[in-house]
Design an enzyme around this catalytic site. Structure first.
Site, PDB file in Angstrom:
ATOM      1  N   TRP A 102     -55.145  22.624 -12.977  1.00 34.01           N
ATOM      2  CA  TRP A 102     -55.949  23.623 -12.374  1.00 34.01           C
ATOM      3  C   TRP A 102     -55.350  25.237 -12.514  1.00 34.01           C
ATOM      4  O   TRP A 102     -56.104  25.873 -12.786  1.00 34.01           O
ATOM      5  CB  TRP A 102     -56.284  23.423 -11.001  1.00 34.01           C
ATOM      6  CG  TRP A 102     -57.301  22.197 -10.554  1.00 34.01           C
ATOM      7  CD1 TRP A 102     -57.024  20.872 -10.320  1.00 34.01           C
ATOM      8  CD2 TRP A 102     -58.564  21.956 -11.198  1.00 34.01           C
ATOM      9  NE1 TRP A 102     -58.117  19.952 -10.500  1.00 34.01           N
ATOM     10  CE2 TRP A 102     -59.166  20.878 -10.983  1.00 34.01           C
ATOM     11  CE3 TRP A 102     -59.442  22.855 -11.924  1.00 34.01           C
ATOM     12  CZ2 TRP A 102     -60.442  20.300 -11.445  1.00 34.01           C
ATOM     13  CZ3 TRP A 102     -60.712  22.434 -12.282  1.00 34.01           C
ATOM     14  CH2 TRP A 102     -61.197  21.219 -12.188  1.00 34.01           C
ATOM     15  N   ASP A 171     -54.982  28.966  -4.750  1.00 35.17           N
ATOM     16  CA  ASP A 171     -56.344  28.019  -4.667  1.00 35.17           C
ATOM     17  C   ASP A 171     -56.054  26.843  -4.017  1.00 35.17           C
ATOM     18  O   ASP A 171     -54.936  25.989  -4.295  1.00 35.17           O
ATOM     19  CB  ASP A 171     -56.087  27.647  -6.226  1.00 35.17           C
ATOM     20  CG  ASP A 171     -57.481  26.537  -6.626  1.00 35.17           C
ATOM     21  OD1 ASP A 171     -58.127  26.167  -5.594  1.00 35.17           O
ATOM     22  OD2 ASP A 171     -57.381  26.086  -7.770  1.00 35.17           O
ATOM     23  N   LYS A 195     -64.401  19.402  -1.841  1.00 31.67           N
ATOM     24  CA  LYS A 195     -63.485  18.502  -1.453  1.00 31.67           C
ATOM     25  C   LYS A 195     -63.027  18.206  -0.094  1.00 31.67           C
ATOM     26  O   LYS A 195     -63.052  17.206   0.504  1.00 31.67           O
ATOM     27  CB  LYS A 195     -61.843  18.991  -2.295  1.00 31.67           C
ATOM     28  CG  LYS A 195     -62.141  18.390  -3.709  1.00 31.67           C
ATOM     29  CD  LYS A 195     -61.610  19.538  -4.573  1.00 31.67           C
ATOM     30  CE  LYS A 195     -61.989  18.826  -6.277  1.00 31.67           C
ATOM     31  NZ  LYS A 195     -61.615  20.017  -6.812  1.00 31.67           N
TER      32      LYS A 195
HETATM   33  C1  LIG Z   1     -61.725  20.943  -8.053  1.00 34.38           C
HETATM   34  C2  LIG Z   1     -60.832  21.876  -7.940  1.00 34.38           C
HETATM   35  C3  LIG Z   1     -61.047  23.242  -8.878  1.00 34.38           C
HETATM   36  C4  LIG Z   1     -62.462  23.258  -9.516  1.00 34.38           C
HETATM   37  O1  LIG Z   1     -63.304  23.573  -8.786  1.00 34.38           O
HETATM   38  P1  LIG Z   1     -64.847  23.790  -8.998  1.00 34.38           P
HETATM   39  O2  LIG Z   1     -65.616  24.130  -7.787  1.00 34.38           O
HETATM   40  O3  LIG Z   1     -65.390  22.694  -9.692  1.00 34.38           O
HETATM   41  O4  LIG Z   1     -64.907  24.921  -9.763  1.00 34.38           O
HETATM   42  C5  LIG Z   1     -60.186  24.207  -8.912  1.00 34.38           C
HETATM   43  N1  LIG Z   1     -58.866  24.060  -8.199  1.00 34.38           N
HETATM   44  C6  LIG Z   1     -58.429  22.869  -7.708  1.00 34.38           C
HETATM   45  C7  LIG Z   1     -57.150  22.677  -7.243  1.00 34.38           C
HETATM   46  C8  LIG Z   1     -59.229  21.812  -7.536  1.00 34.38           C
HETATM   47  O5  LIG Z   1     -59.080  20.840  -7.076  1.00 34.38           O
END
Ligand SMILES: *Cc1c(COP(=O)(O)O)cnc(C)c1O
Length: 360
Positions: A102, A171, A195
């Protein structure tokens, strides 16, 4: 039909209480004769949902007044682009930690816009790990420092955060509100909803207000944080149903004792699962270095790919679903986010024990 135990990495399990409440309110929202999905985002019913969702998020984080909470579309991936668009000036440089898949995607987007300095790179290390704070050499005058608080694929999680002079951007998609943190340590936080927060459809962005004015003038109006902050995320039609589900999830979180309460439950779930790996005599091998093990995504291997396939098949037949590791790394991954019930971890550990005795 009974619900299965859903170990999927995202979209992921939601609290049963939130789903049942949504079901009760779906057809006729509070006597309005229509669902929340069918209403104006400018009406008073939706306004109450939006306000309470923001207020609950602020409460869960104990967020100071000089931060805004935004709901933005395009998920976390849109934030990979919006962060450099807003915070990286044309002659500036941004520090990024490359900790895995990521983080790498965030770096690719930032490089489209400007200069990036990768100040640590553990993306290819095995066992998977994160840099220690003393391994980080920040760039003088960097516009910001970007980290990924939990690498969803590698199964690693920062246990304490670096404290650079530049604004720290994180993030937090896969561990947002799963444990306490001090929001003052961050300039900006973002998390895709699917998530730990609700269904797919938006990212929650927490941004310190002074950073809103850093956006260069060549950035399209829609992609400026300030545009959305000034309109309380109602500049255009927001993903109203997703935000409604975030409201129900945050109510549930508050009822669990907030972030402190859920963190205790999360730690106990993860500890139980890691103990099962470590107590398996090497049959199950955790892929993350112990000091960086994630409480959200637990990753491991079996002695062979054939056994992994068999493991997944038999687990699935028992209602233990979504355990397949990410397609880029293989193996097994159990995502045990906030809403994942402890009973599911118990069921998995029991199955793992039986499977090892039959196949070890
Ligand atoms: C799932 C995830 C993303 C991507 O998320 P989207 O909403 O599909 O763009 C980015 N960073 C992390 C750490 C993730 O787990």
């Amino acid at each position: 039909m009974a619900r299965v135990f859903n170990f999927g990495a995202g979209p992921a399990v939601l609290p049963e209480e939130a789903l049942l409440e949504a079901q009760r309110e779906l057809f006729d929202y509070k006597g309005c004769g229509m669902s929340i999905m069918e209403m104006s985002h400018r009406g008073k019913e939706y306004a109450a949902v939006h306000e309470e969702a923001v207020a609950n998020l602020r409460r869960l984080m104990s967020l100071p007044d000089d931060y805004d909470v935004l709901f933005l579309q395009g998920g976390a991936s849109a934030q990979f682009a919006m962060v450099p668009l807003n915070l990286l000036p044309p002659n500036g440089v941004a520090d990024y930690v490359n900790s895995g898949a990521w983080a790498s995607k965030a770096i690719r987007e930032a490089r489209v816009r400007g200069r990036v300095n990768v100040i640590a790179d553990t993306a290819k290390d095995l066992p998977t790990r994160l840099p220690r704070p003393e391994e980080l050499a920040f760039t003088d005058g960097a516009a910001y420092v970007h980290i990924t608080s939990n690498e969803t694929i590698a199964g690693t999680q920062w246990k304490s955060f670096p404290r650079p002079a530049a604004p720290l951007v994180a993030d937090m998609s896969s561990d947002f509100l799963s444990r306490p943190f001090d929001p003052r340590a961050f300039g900006l936080i973002y998390a895709g909803a699917q998530k730990n927060l609700g269904p797919a459809g938006c990212a929650v962005v927490v941004v310190r207000k002074d950073l809103l004015d850093r956006c260069p003038a060549d950035v399209p109006i829609f992609f400026r944080y300030k545009t959305h902050a000034e309109e309380n995320s109602l500049y255009n039609t927001p993903p109203t149903f997703t935000i409604y589900m975030i409201l129900l999830t945050t109510r549930w979180l508050l009822a669990q004792g907030g972030v402190n309460g859920i963190a205790e439950r999360n730690r106990a779930k993860a500890a139980r699962l890691y103990a099962a790996l470590d107590g398996s005599g090497g049959f199950y091998r955790g892929t993350a270095a112990p000091e960086f093990r994630s409480d959200m995504n637990v990753t491991w291997r079996l002695p062979s790919e054939a056994l992994e396939e068999k493991f997944l098949k038999e687990a699935s037949a028992r209602g233990l679903k979504g355990l397949k590791g990410h397609r880029s790394v293989g193996g097994i991954r159990a995502s045990i986010y906030n809403a994942f019930p402890p009973a599911g971890v118990d069921a998995l550990c029991e199955f793992m024990d039986e499977f090892r005795r039959a196949n070890g």
